[in-house]
Design a protein around this motif. Sequence first.
Motif, short mmCIF file in Angstrom:
data_model
loop_
_atom_site.label_atom_id
_atom_site.label_comp_id
_atom_site.label_asym_id
_atom_site.label_seq_id
_atom_site.Cartn_x
_atom_site.Cartn_y
_atom_site.Cartn_z
N ALA A 7 0.83 -1.21 0.00
CA ALA A 7 0.00 0.00 0.00
C ALA A 7 0.86 1.26 0.00
O ALA A 7 1.80 1.38 0.78
N LYS A 8 0.55 2.20 -0.90
CA LYS A 8 1.22 3.50 -0.91
C LYS A 8 0.61 4.45 0.12
O LYS A 8 1.31 5.30 0.67
N ALA A 9 -0.66 4.31 0.33
CA ALA A 9 -1.36 5.15 1.30
C ALA A 9 -2.53 4.36 1.87
O ALA A 9 -3.07 3.45 1.22
N VAL A 10 -2.92 4.68 3.10
CA VAL A 10 -4.00 3.96 3.77
C VAL A 10 -4.91 4.94 4.49
O VAL A 10 -4.55 6.09 4.77
N LYS A 11 -6.11 4.46 4.75
CA LYS A 11 -7.00 5.09 5.71
C LYS A 11 -7.20 4.10 6.85
O LYS A 11 -7.25 2.89 6.62
N LEU A 12 -7.32 4.61 8.06
CA LEU A 12 -7.47 3.76 9.23
C LEU A 12 -8.82 4.05 9.86
O LEU A 12 -9.09 5.18 10.27
N ARG A 13 -9.67 3.02 9.95
CA ARG A 13 -11.00 3.18 10.51
C ARG A 13 -11.08 2.48 11.86
O ARG A 13 -10.71 1.32 11.99
N LYS A 105 -3.52 -3.93 14.82
CA LYS A 105 -3.15 -3.06 15.92
C LYS A 105 -1.83 -2.40 15.55
O LYS A 105 -0.96 -3.04 14.95
N LEU A 106 -1.68 -1.13 15.88
CA LEU A 106 -0.44 -0.40 15.60
C LEU A 106 0.29 -0.17 16.91
O LEU A 106 -0.16 0.62 17.76
N ASN A 139 -11.02 -3.61 22.04
CA ASN A 139 -11.28 -3.31 20.63
C ASN A 139 -11.01 -1.85 20.29
O ASN A 139 -11.09 -1.46 19.13
N TRP A 140 -10.69 -1.02 21.30
CA TRP A 140 -10.36 0.38 21.03
C TRP A 140 -9.04 0.51 20.27
O TRP A 140 -8.77 1.56 19.67
N VAL A 141 -8.19 -0.53 20.31
CA VAL A 141 -6.89 -0.47 19.63
C VAL A 141 -6.94 -1.20 18.29
O VAL A 141 -5.90 -1.37 17.66
N LEU A 142 -8.12 -1.64 17.86
CA LEU A 142 -8.25 -2.34 16.59
C LEU A 142 -8.64 -1.36 15.49
O LEU A 142 -9.53 -0.53 15.67
N TRP A 143 -8.00 -1.48 14.34
CA TRP A 143 -8.24 -0.59 13.22
C TRP A 143 -8.43 -1.42 11.95
O TRP A 143 -7.79 -2.47 11.78
N GLU A 144 -9.27 -0.93 11.07
CA GLU A 144 -9.40 -1.53 9.74
C GLU A 144 -8.57 -0.69 8.77
O GLU A 144 -8.78 0.53 8.66
N ALA A 145 -7.63 -1.31 8.11
CA ALA A 145 -6.78 -0.61 7.16
C ALA A 145 -7.38 -0.68 5.77
O ALA A 145 -7.77 -1.75 5.29
N VAL A 146 -7.46 0.46 5.12
CA VAL A 146 -8.06 0.58 3.79
C VAL A 146 -7.03 1.19 2.84
O VAL A 146 -6.50 2.28 3.10
N ALA A 147 -6.70 0.49 1.76
CA ALA A 147 -5.73 0.99 0.79
C ALA A 147 -6.38 2.02 -0.11
O ALA A 147 -7.51 1.83 -0.58
N VAL A 148 -5.69 3.12 -0.38
CA VAL A 148 -6.19 4.16 -1.28
C VAL A 148 -5.10 4.53 -2.28
O VAL A 148 -3.91 4.32 -2.04
#
Length: 496
Positions: A7-13, A105-106, A139-148
């Motif tokens: 991924a070159k860039a991501v969004k984190l939800r 998780k990051l 679950n507060w530290v869980l993120w969904e990574a989305v490639a853009v």
Amino acid sequence: MEFFNKAKAVKLRSHLDKYLVAGEDQQTVRQSRNGEARKARWLVELVESNAHVVRLKSCHGRYLTATNAPFLLGMTGKRVLQTVPDDERDLSIEWQPIRDGFQIKLRAFAGTYLRANGATPPWRNSVTHDSPYATSTHNWVLWEAVAVDVPENESLTDYLTMVSSFSSVSDDIFSELGSPVPFQSINSPRLPRNKSGMDLFLNAKAVRLRSHQDKYLLADEDEGSVTQSRNGSCKNARWTVEFVGGSEDNIIRLKSCYGKYLTASNQAFLLGMTGNKVLQTMPMRLDSSVEWEPIREGNHVKLKTLYGHFLRANGGLPPWRNSVTHDIPHRTATQSWILWDVHVVEILVESPLAKLALPIPNSDSFASELSSPSTHSTKSPSFSRQESSDSLVSSPPRSGDGRIIYYHIADEFGYVDDAMEELCITFKGSGVDELTSRLEEETGLDDIIVCSRSPLNGKLYPLRLQLPPNNVTMHVLVVQSSSKAAKYFPKAGTPL
């Protein structure tokens, strides 16, 4: 980590369905539901010296940084900011992605995790880094990574970003320059967005779901598994509908006759096969695994998870026969396996859809829906009217589920903004100490005092005795012991 390598860039939800965004002040970081804005995009930089970590750069050219500054004095959690460090080898801008089911998780250099906070201000929409000691905040530290995609005319976009700091250039301009590709989760791409199927649940308090095999979705008697059966008249085929209020998407929850939610789990149905188990669960905190988005397809509906999977009724030989999973139907032959008929078996007098500002269908389409066998009530009119008279009043929880505790978080002086909506938890205990510990987990606050307001003089008084019996619903206020209001609390034994 393989996802970030490509991924070159991501969004984190976050678990709140909000995106990690860079503040306009080019320093703060927060959460927002606007995932289309350019400030929600983070460029991925790989670290040559460590193949297991990445750096995330905001649209302002600054790095996501785990600082040592506390978010609130005396509280857990430290600030996450946008910074430009003097040394590129600064470990505070490095994050290690760790896979957790469909999410990540990051982890920061100090072993803490990027955390999306909820609850009332100042926690609402804030982002910190911390260790999730409490189970309810895991679950507060869980993120969904989305490639853009990164637009080819990035330099022009950067120029407009600079101009926007001095004018009112909107995010619509940036969307014209280069819109991101459709959301893709780490495991499964989101399918094209179809017409909402929320109108099939219009005025529904309880429904039955019939699969393509003319079998009904049943809550198994073990109160854990979910199956299919031709017996649609039993109580196990009845699912109570909960509309998720305040959601920008059209989301519902389905509760079984055992008071447990239809849940898209991360457990594989069969090792080496596609499809994960669908269960009945009662999570400590209602998260995205119990939320379903109805999507209309003709007279049927598809129920989609927030990760792009669909509720699927399986056929064939055992162990597939009568099983229910969630998956993406790649094969044409299994496309109908995710289609369900909705039978409304109990109605509400007033639809909660109005609270979500959903469009009401026109009279012609509405009349056709009422005439459809998939939407009319299977009960007699007199019986439906009798039940719907009290359908808008939420029934108290069963004794096994505990009581409902409504709470507000008071400010430094013990005041509460009446405009703020009360939060609530389900609590099974009877001791004040137990309730205090539970509320500390829910709010993320330490060293709190649980209080009630006197009906005589309106003052706050700490709870010191056992809670009322018989699972009586309670309204309490949370006050920090370090606040000025706590200094004026009466000592133990002082009468009201």
